[in-house]
Design a protein around this motif. Structure first.
Motif, PDB file in Angstrom:
ATOM      1  N   TYR B  54      -1.392  -0.437  -6.177  1.00  0.00           N
ATOM      2  CA  TYR B  54      -0.865  -0.661  -4.756  1.00  0.00           C
ATOM      3  C   TYR B  54      -0.489  -2.105  -4.680  1.00  0.00           C
ATOM      4  O   TYR B  54       0.645  -2.350  -3.961  1.00  0.00           O
ATOM      5  CB  TYR B  54      -1.850  -0.287  -3.451  1.00  0.00           C
ATOM      6  N   TYR B  57       2.720  -2.621  -6.116  1.00  0.00           N
ATOM      7  CA  TYR B  57       4.084  -2.270  -5.411  1.00  0.00           C
ATOM      8  C   TYR B  57       4.417  -3.517  -4.599  1.00  0.00           C
ATOM      9  O   TYR B  57       5.208  -3.672  -4.212  1.00  0.00           O
ATOM     10  CB  TYR B  57       3.512  -1.004  -4.604  1.00  0.00           C
ATOM     11  N   VAL B  89       8.918   0.607  -8.519  1.00  0.00           N
ATOM     12  CA  VAL B  89       8.502  -0.233  -7.591  1.00  0.00           C
ATOM     13  C   VAL B  89       9.408  -1.444  -6.846  1.00  0.00           C
ATOM     14  O   VAL B  89       8.831  -2.016  -6.048  1.00  0.00           O
ATOM     15  CB  VAL B  89       7.256  -0.966  -8.247  1.00  0.00           C
ATOM     16  N   PRO B  99       4.615   2.935  -0.857  1.00  0.00           N
ATOM     17  CA  PRO B  99       3.878   3.095  -2.286  1.00  0.00           C
ATOM     18  C   PRO B  99       3.185   4.640  -2.586  1.00  0.00           C
ATOM     19  O   PRO B  99       2.726   5.078  -1.643  1.00  0.00           O
ATOM     20  CB  PRO B  99       2.916   2.164  -2.135  1.00  0.00           C
TER      21      PRO B  99
END
Lengths: 162, 219
Positions: B54, B57, B89, B99
Motif C-alpha cells: 500500500y 502505491y 502503481v 490501490p
C-alpha cells in the motif's frame, strides 16, 4: 542482511557524511541550490514543445529486459567473478562485459541484463522511434537492470548521446 | 539524452527485505559508459525500508506527481524505465483507481520483460488515457472500438499472439544477440522504408485491459 544496512542505504545523512555512492542524492536538498536557475528542472530542458497551456504529455512506462539472475539463479556471481573481481561470462547469454563496481557481489541482488535483455531493449528503442515516439526525457529506477534498459532503449532510438 | 535516476521508481522495498540492494553510484555508472544526468536530483528523497504494498502505491503516486509537474508546461514523451508493478502503481491514481495492494504481486507477475504501458493526455485539463495502439492515427479511433470489443470478449488480445505471454522465453529467441551491432545508424527515413519493405522481426503485441490492469504492449 540487517535492517541497519538497509537503513544506511537510504539514509540521507550519508549525503552529508560524504559516503560516495551508496545512495541517490535527494531532491529536496537541491532545490535551494538551483535557486538561480529557474529554467532548470522545473520545466524540462529536453522538451521541445512550446510553453502553452495545451502541452500534450505522454509517459511510456516500461519494465526492464531479461535479467541475469532469473536465467542463472541466485549466486551466479560466485561462478562469474574470480577472486580478484574479474568478470568471466560462462554462457553466451551472459553480458559480454560488466561495469566495475565497488563490490561485485552487489550484482547478485542488483542484477544486470542478459545479452538477450540488452538486445530486447535496443529493439524497443528502435521500434519506438519507428512509431514516431522519440522521447524528450528519460527517467530510470536506480536498479542497474533498469538503467541498462534505459541506456539501450536510447541507443536503439539513436538518442543515447544527444 | 542523459538518464535521470529517480529513487521513487524503485520497486516495493519489502520485497528486498532479505537482501538489501546497494545501488551503483553515479561515478561508477559514468565510468561504465552510461550517460547519467548527474545534475538531476531524485524527486523522492529516500525510500522507507520494508514499506508494504500500500505504501508502495502511495510513494509511486507521489513520484509520478512530481515527474508530471516537471513536464507539465512543456509536455513531450517521457520514458520511465522501472519494474513490472510500475505499469500499475504509476498509473492507477491517474485513472482514478484505488490501490489494490493484495493483488499487486499476482497482477504484475504476468508482465513480461520489456512490456510497456503508454498513458497520455492532450493537455493538463484533459483526462489521462491509455494508448491502445502504437500507431498514433490508428489509436485515435480505435481505442473506443477496442473497449467495446473488450466488454464482449475480455480475454481476446488485439493480435492472437497471446501465447508468448504463457511462454515468455519463446517470444523472440530468434533475434541473434549480435543483431544490434549490425544495424546501421538510426535514420528515420531509412527505417520507414525498411518497415514497409520487410516484415518486422521485432514487434509488440497488444494486451488489453483485464481486471482493470493497465493495457500494455508486450514482446
Amino acid at each position: 542482511m540487517s535492517a541497519r544496512k538497509f537503513n544506511s542505504l537510504f539514509d540521507p545523512t550519508n549525503f552529508f557524511l560524504g559516503h560516495g555512492g551508496r545512495k541517490r542524492e535527494t531532491g529536496k536538498y537541491e532545490y535551494t541550490d538551483n535557486g538561480n536557475d529557474e529554467s532548470g528542472y522545473q520545466s524540462s530542458s529536453y522538451a521541445s514543445g512550446s510553453e502553452t497551456s495545451d502541452a500534450p504529455l505522454r509517459f511510456i512506462i516500461i519494465r526492464h529486459g531479461e535479467r541475469v539472475d532469473v536465467m542463472y539463479g541466485a549466486g551466479w556471481t560466485q561462478k562469474a567473478f574470480d577472486q580478484t573481481g574479474r568478470y568471466y561470462p560462462f554462457d553466451a547469454n551472459m553480458p559480454p562485459t560488466l561495469a566495475p563496481r565497488a563490490k561485485w557481489i552487489d550484482y547478485d541482488v542488483d542484477t544486470p541484463l542478459t545479452a538477450k535483455g540488452l538486445t530486447q531493449s535496443w529493439n524497443v528503442g528502435n521500434v519506438l522511434a519507428r512509431y514516431n515516439l522519440p522521447v524528450t526525457a528519460c527517467y530510470s529506477s536506480p536498479a542497474f537492470r533498469s538503467i541498462q534498459t534505459a541506456d539501450r532503449i536510447l541507443e536503439g532510438m539513436g538518442r543515447k548521446g544527444i | 539524452m542523459p538518464i535521470r535516476l529517480e529513487l521513487g521508481l524503485f520497486e516495493c522495498t519489502s520485497w528486498y527485505a532479505r537482501s538489501p540492494i546497494n545501488f551503483m553510484s553515479d561515478e561508477e555508472l559514468v565510468r561504465g559508459g552510461y550517460n547519467i544526468d548527474t545534475r538531476f536530483r531524485s524527486q523522492t528523497s529516500d525510500l522507507r525500508p520494508l514499506e508494504n504494498e500500500y505504501q508502495y502505491y502511495d510513494r509511486s503516486k507521489d513520484a509520478m506527481k512530481k515527474i508530471i509537474e516537471l513536464h507539465r508546461k512543456t509536455g513531450g514523451t517521457v520514458l520511465l524505465v522501472a519494474h513490472a508493478p510500475s505499469l500499475e502503481v504509476l498509473t492507477r491514481h491517474l485513472m482514478k483507481g484505488q490501490p489494490r495492494p493484495e493483488r499487486l504481486a499476482e497482477l504484475s507477475g504476468k508482465v513480461d520483460f520489456c512490456s510497456m504501458t503508454i498513458i497520455e493526455r492532450e493537455s493538463p485539463s484533459k483526462p489521462w488515457q491509455f494508448r491502445y495502439s502504437l500507431d498514433e492515427n490508428a489509436n485515435r479511433g480505435v481505442w473506443q472500438q477496442q473497449q467495446e470489443q473488450q466488454q464482449q470478449q475480455p480475454q481476446q488480445p488485439q493480435q492472437p499472439s497471446n501465447s508468448s505471454l504463457n511462454h515468455p522465453k519463446a517470444a523472440n529467441v530468434a533475434i541473434p544477440a549480435a543483431n544490434y551491432q549490425l544495424q546501421p545508424q538510426f535514420d528515420f527515413t531509412n527505417y520507414l522504408s525498411q518497415a514497409l519493405a520487410a516484415p518486422q522481426k521485432f514487434q509488440f503485441h497488444f494486451v488489453p485491459q483485464q481486471e482493470a490492469y493497465p493495457p500494455y504492449f508486450a514482446l
